[in-house]
Scaffold this motif. Structure first.
Motif, PDB file in Angstrom:
ATOM      1  N   TRP A 190       0.832  -1.346   0.024  1.00 40.94           N
ATOM      2  CA  TRP A 190      -0.163   0.088  -0.129  1.00 40.94           C
ATOM      3  C   TRP A 190       0.857   1.190   0.037  1.00 40.94           C
ATOM      4  O   TRP A 190       0.607   2.185   0.540  1.00 40.94           O
ATOM      5  CB  TRP A 190      -0.948  -0.016   1.185  1.00 40.94           C
ATOM      6  CG  TRP A 190      -1.671  -1.200   1.416  1.00 40.94           C
ATOM      7  CD1 TRP A 190      -2.822  -1.786   0.458  1.00 40.94           C
ATOM      8  CD2 TRP A 190      -1.687  -2.163   2.385  1.00 40.94           C
ATOM      9  NE1 TRP A 190      -3.273  -2.744   0.736  1.00 40.94           N
ATOM     10  CE2 TRP A 190      -2.808  -3.122   2.134  1.00 40.94           C
ATOM     11  CE3 TRP A 190      -0.995  -2.330   3.794  1.00 40.94           C
ATOM     12  CZ2 TRP A 190      -2.960  -4.359   2.735  1.00 40.94           C
ATOM     13  CZ3 TRP A 190      -1.298  -3.526   4.268  1.00 40.94           C
ATOM     14  CH2 TRP A 190      -2.282  -4.427   3.991  1.00 40.94           C
ATOM     15  N   VAL A 191       1.950   1.136  -0.822  1.00 42.23           N
ATOM     16  CA  VAL A 191       3.116   2.398  -0.733  1.00 42.23           C
ATOM     17  C   VAL A 191       2.336   3.666  -1.310  1.00 42.23           C
ATOM     18  O   VAL A 191       2.471   4.757  -0.779  1.00 42.23           O
ATOM     19  CB  VAL A 191       4.322   2.025  -1.247  1.00 42.23           C
ATOM     20  CG1 VAL A 191       5.047   3.188  -1.549  1.00 42.23           C
ATOM     21  CG2 VAL A 191       4.867   0.926  -0.850  1.00 42.23           C
ATOM     22  N   ASP A 192       1.597   3.345  -2.167  1.00 38.65           N
ATOM     23  CA  ASP A 192       0.746   4.702  -2.627  1.00 38.65           C
ATOM     24  C   ASP A 192      -0.066   5.180  -1.863  1.00 38.65           C
ATOM     25  O   ASP A 192      -0.157   6.432  -1.786  1.00 38.65           O
ATOM     26  CB  ASP A 192       0.075   4.375  -3.995  1.00 38.65           C
ATOM     27  CG  ASP A 192       0.985   4.092  -5.172  1.00 38.65           C
ATOM     28  OD1 ASP A 192       2.149   4.416  -5.070  1.00 38.65           O
ATOM     29  OD2 ASP A 192       0.576   3.300  -6.440  1.00 38.65           O
ATOM     30  N   VAL A 193      -0.789   4.582  -1.043  1.00 39.13           N
ATOM     31  CA  VAL A 193      -1.564   5.160   0.200  1.00 39.13           C
ATOM     32  C   VAL A 193      -0.619   5.997   1.004  1.00 39.13           C
ATOM     33  O   VAL A 193      -1.125   6.854   1.511  1.00 39.13           O
ATOM     34  CB  VAL A 193      -2.328   4.098   0.618  1.00 39.13           C
ATOM     35  CG1 VAL A 193      -3.186   4.531   1.891  1.00 39.13           C
ATOM     36  CG2 VAL A 193      -3.185   3.288  -0.246  1.00 39.13           C
ATOM     37  N   CYS A 194       0.425   5.433   1.543  1.00 38.94           N
ATOM     38  CA  CYS A 194       1.456   6.177   2.326  1.00 38.94           C
ATOM     39  C   CYS A 194       1.551   7.481   1.704  1.00 38.94           C
ATOM     40  O   CYS A 194       1.718   8.362   2.393  1.00 38.94           O
ATOM     41  CB  CYS A 194       2.390   5.223   2.427  1.00 38.94           C
ATOM     42  SG  CYS A 194       2.654   3.647   3.370  1.00 38.94           S
TER      43      CYS A 194
END
Length: 275
Positions: A190-194
């Protein structure tokens, strides 16, 4: 602008490691499938003198020691900090399921031993970060002006991962806009959410703990090279990763200029935990 490899810059100095677990033991869960050479380091153990020597050899000037999750090691960490007050700040893992005992612990950690960071881990609590149990601890951290670190992404120990989805942090930021939050341990997948959380909320940062620098997600490096230069900080999660390995790989990361590299390896953590 095309990124330039870090070796073209002066070597980074005064590195600050934002996550050091000197007494990591079996209670951390089995992560040998991710770190096959970890068992040897755990078998050896780490004395304070060894830790200082390894930090010096790798060029790590300061580190944030972690106590609380891996046994009764608060006394060890406090003694290390008091012995080398110019080298260490302290963090502690708190279990919010303890209710008011957890709130009182946070107050004691800060008032008695000058702890600078409170950590909470979904892998331990098996609760999403917007569950009610966390909110008293969040409120106390706001009151004390202390940042909180939340593990996000698939955890190393083989426990359910859904509780470390970073999306519930959005609710937390909306309810506690003054709370300083550090997203730890990568956030994958979920890197893009971070990144979106950092773009949206000014008090959210990210540390690259437990990720070998050569494996840092491209979206994080892109953010650190642009509008997020003040939000991304280096951390090893020693002894999962050694200082020697991490700093050896950091010099090959693609940063656009020496200032952004220096913020990543030292400036951002220095400002948050040592100022």
């Amino acid at each position: 602008m095309t990124a330039t490899r870090a070796p073209h810059f002066p070597p980074p100095t005064g590195v600050v490691d934002a996550w050091i677990n000197p007494n990591l033991g079996a209670t951390a869960g089995d992560v040998s499938y991710l770190f096959p050479d970890l068992a040897e380091r755990l078998e050896r153990g780490t004395t304070l003198e060894q830790l200082i020597d390894e930090m010096d050899a790798a060029g790590v000037a300061k580190g944030v020691l972690c106590s609380g999750f891996f046994g009764d090691d608060r006394e060890w960490c406090v003694k290390a900090r008091d012995t080398h007050p110019d080298r260490f700040a302290l963090s502690h893992v708190v279990d919010p399921r303890d209710g008011m005992a957890a709130v009182r612990l946070v107050e004691d950690l800060v008032a008695q031993d000058n702890y600078r960071l409170i950590r909470m881990m979904g892998l331990q609590t098996q609760l999403a970060y917007n569950e009610a149990a966390y909110y008293p601890v969040y409120a106390k951290c706001v009151e004390l002006g202390i940042p909180v670190s939340l593990n996000v992404g698939f955890p190393g120990p083989q426990v359910p991962s859904k509780y470390q989805d970073p999306l519930p942090v959005d609710d937390v930021c909306a309810f506690f806009p003054d709370l300083k939050i550090v997203l730890a341990h990568g956030g994958e997948p979920w890197v893009d959410v971070c990144v979106k959380l950092m773009v949206k909320w000014p008090n959210v940062s990210y540390m690259t703990s437990a990720i070998a620098p050569k494996h840092i997600p491209p979206a994080i490096l892109q953010y650190a090279n642009t509008r997020g230069a003040d939000r991304v900080m280096f951390a090893s999660d020693y002894p999962l990763l050694t200082h020697e390995r991490c700093l050896g790989e950091v010099v090959n990361l693609e940063f656009r200029d020496a200032e952004k590299l220096q913020k990543y390896v030292a400036g951002n953590a220095e400002a948050l935990f040592f100022s």
